[in-house]
Scaffold this motif. Structure first.
Motif, mmCIF file in Angstrom:
data_model
loop_
_atom_site.group_PDB
_atom_site.id
_atom_site.type_symbol
_atom_site.label_atom_id
_atom_site.label_comp_id
_atom_site.label_asym_id
_atom_site.label_seq_id
_atom_site.Cartn_x
_atom_site.Cartn_y
_atom_site.Cartn_z
ATOM 1 N N ASP A 135 0.855 -1.059 -0.046
ATOM 2 C CA ASP A 135 -0.071 -0.075 0.070
ATOM 3 C C ASP A 135 0.930 1.102 0.105
ATOM 4 O O ASP A 135 2.207 0.951 -0.101
ATOM 5 C CB ASP A 135 -0.878 -0.033 1.138
ATOM 6 N N GLU A 136 0.432 2.381 0.098
ATOM 7 C CA GLU A 136 0.983 3.615 -0.066
ATOM 8 C C GLU A 136 1.893 3.601 1.080
ATOM 9 O O GLU A 136 3.079 4.481 0.934
ATOM 10 C CB GLU A 136 0.099 4.686 0.039
ATOM 11 N N SER A 137 1.872 3.137 2.169
ATOM 12 C CA SER A 137 2.779 3.302 3.548
ATOM 13 C C SER A 137 3.887 2.213 3.416
ATOM 14 O O SER A 137 4.765 2.178 4.201
ATOM 15 C CB SER A 137 2.001 3.208 4.945
#
Length: 248
Positions: free
Chosen positions: A206-208
């Motif tokens: 994911d984005e993290s």
């Protein structure tokens, strides 16, 4: 006055004429005997001949196509038939996705149904499914080219047997291809390729930067390509891996 030719009585003259006719056609008896012997020879040759059934069927099929005017449409009909038959044997399974491609069909499996984690040995039920699939493909066209593509997720591999995901994916594709080889396909019709994690369908993280479990599962897959015989295909890493292991 010239002396007239002596005339034979009619009955005797008829006997002479018949004898001359018999002598003129006597060669036919010898000729008929010779042709009878030749025919018997070829009958015996045919009776004792040993046929290569596979080659004979292949030639018969090509001759049949020639006389019926085979074309691109015949190939498309073969692929349509193949898709229908494969869907029939996998109709109650959620593990397979089948679609048409430009020169054949693509069959996609989730590798979790095929292999244990970090392993390349086929599960028994999946090996049985592939064996049935091989019979279906051969029944449609025994000259199809088969490619197996192995894909993994991007997590680092922890295995004593395989160095990394490249080796794991290649070994898995070879395991699939071996089923085809063991069930009648020639080696020059088979290609095994390992892509590792280089071609994900969707992002693993994911984005993290955290891994997404369902995406990891989707990217771990085995893709089977069934291609038209006329295609010129390139060999990949998996094929090299297979050859190296055969030589060791």
């Amino acid at each position: 006055m010239q002396e007239e030719d002596e005339q034979l009585p009619p009955l005797i003259q008829s006997a002479y004429d018949q004898e001359d006719a018999d002598e003129g056609e006597a060669w036919l008896i010898s000729y008929a005997d010779m042709m009878t012997l030749v025919a018997c020879f070829f009958i015996l040759m045919t009776a004792f001949a040993s046929y290569d059934t596979k080659s004979f069927s292949k030639v018969a099929k090509e001759v049949k196509k020639y006389f019926r005017g085979a074309n691109v449409q015949d190939k498309d009909e073969e692929l349509t038939e193949l898709i229908t038959k494969i869907r029939a044997i996998t109709q109650n399974r959620e593990i397979v996705d089948i679609k048409s491609i430009d020169n054949g069909i693509e069959i996609k499996f989730n590798s979790e149904y095929f292999f244990e984690t970090a392993e390349a040995t086929l599960k028994q039920d999946m090996e049985s499914l592939l064996s049935v699939m091989v019979d279906v493909i051969i029944d449609v066209n025994e000259e199809f080219i088969i490619e197996a593509h192995g894909h993994t997720d991007s997590r680092p591999l922890r295995s004593r047997r395989f160095k990394d995901n490249w080796e794991l994916s290649a070994a898995r594709s070879v395991s699939v291809i071996r089923v085809f080889e063991d069930n009648g396909f020639a080696k020059d019709q088979l290609i095994a390729i390992g892509y590792g994690s280089s071609r994900p369908e969707i992002p693993d993280r994911d984005e993290s930067g955290d891994f997404i479990a369902k995406n990891l599962s989707r990217n771990r897959r085995v893709i089977l390509l069934v291609k038209k015989p006329s295609e010129q295909l390139k060999l990949g890493l998996g094929h090299i891996y297979q050859e190296n292991n055969q030589n060791n």
